[in-house]
Design a protein around this motif. Structure first.
Motif, short mmCIF file in Angstrom:
data_model
loop_
_atom_site.label_atom_id
_atom_site.label_comp_id
_atom_site.label_asym_id
_atom_site.label_seq_id
_atom_site.Cartn_x
_atom_site.Cartn_y
_atom_site.Cartn_z
N LYS A 79 -21.32 -6.52 -8.02
CA LYS A 79 -20.21 -5.56 -8.11
C LYS A 79 -18.93 -6.18 -7.55
N LEU A 134 -13.50 -4.37 -12.69
CA LEU A 134 -13.27 -2.94 -12.58
C LEU A 134 -13.59 -2.43 -11.16
N PHE A 135 -14.63 -2.97 -10.55
CA PHE A 135 -15.00 -2.60 -9.19
C PHE A 135 -13.87 -2.99 -8.23
N TRP A 138 -11.10 -0.55 -8.50
CA TRP A 138 -11.47 0.69 -7.80
C TRP A 138 -11.29 0.52 -6.29
N PHE A 143 -18.11 4.88 -7.22
CA PHE A 143 -17.52 3.94 -8.18
C PHE A 143 -17.88 4.34 -9.62
N GLU A 144 -19.16 4.66 -9.84
CA GLU A 144 -19.60 5.04 -11.19
C GLU A 144 -18.88 6.31 -11.67
N TRP A 204 -15.87 7.29 -10.67
CA TRP A 204 -14.49 6.89 -10.94
C TRP A 204 -14.40 6.16 -12.26
N ARG A 205 -15.38 5.27 -12.52
CA ARG A 205 -15.38 4.48 -13.73
C ARG A 205 -15.52 5.37 -14.97
N PRO A 243 -11.53 7.04 -15.11
CA PRO A 243 -10.55 6.25 -14.34
C PRO A 243 -9.17 6.87 -14.31
#
Length: 175
Positions: free
Chosen positions: A110, A115-116, A119, A168-169, A171-172, A175
């Motif tokens: 990650k 993308l992580f 975030w 995170f998931e 938010w992803r 987004p």
């Protein structure tokens, strides 16, 4: 588990016992041991003992056939009980348990994910996400761990990682 040699020897003992004469007894003078060689016939002398053959040895010989029969019966009973208690080989084995999750490796991957990193910048104010070491230090600080290895050994650290990853998931997904 018995070796093939043990299995073969037990089969030989059973065969010898089944073929041996029965009804062993001592003669009146105590010098000969008699046995019934053929069922339904009179016993015949099968062993002549010498003066050196004391009573314990004679008693052992006289009782040998009956003692072996007794021991073989006990052995058969024990084998039957073992077979009853031992689970049979299942042709449809239960699937193996899944390998434990390697959360440390997951965290490392990650930390390399673009993308992580975004975030981390947007939601956790991590500066300079272009520096891999700063990302690792920031994630360890957020998770309150000294090394990512703790994610595999410390249940509390695992729980924090799972919550962090879930955030995170989420938010992803939006987004």
């Amino acid at each position: 588990m018995s070796s093939p040699a043990d299995v073969q020897r037990l089969a030989q003992i059973r065969s010898r016992h089944a073929d041996a004469s029965i009804d062993w007894s001592l003669s009146a003078d105590g010098k000969a041991i008699f046995a019934r060689v053929v069922p339904g016939t009179a016993p015949v002398a099968i062993i002549e003992t010498t003066g050196d053959c004391d009573w314990p040895d004679r008693d052992f010989l006289i009782g040998a056939h009956a003692d072996i029969e007794f021991l073989l019966r006990l052995l058969n009973d024990a084998f039957s009980e073992i077979r009853r208690l031992k689970p049979r080989h299942n042709p449809h084995p239960v699937e193996r348990q899944a390998k434990p999750k390697d959360y440390a490796a997951e965290c490392a991957m990650k930390c390399n994910d673009r993308l992580f990193r975004r975030w981390l910048t947007e939601c956790h104010n991590v500066p300079d996400v272009d520096d891999p070491e700063r990302i690792v230090v920031s994630v360890r600080s957020i998770l309150r761990i000294k090394s990512r290895g703790e994610l595999n050994t410390d249940p509390a650290a695992q729980a924090r990682w799972l919550d962090f990853r879930a955030s995170f998931e989420a938010w992803r997904a939006h987004p």
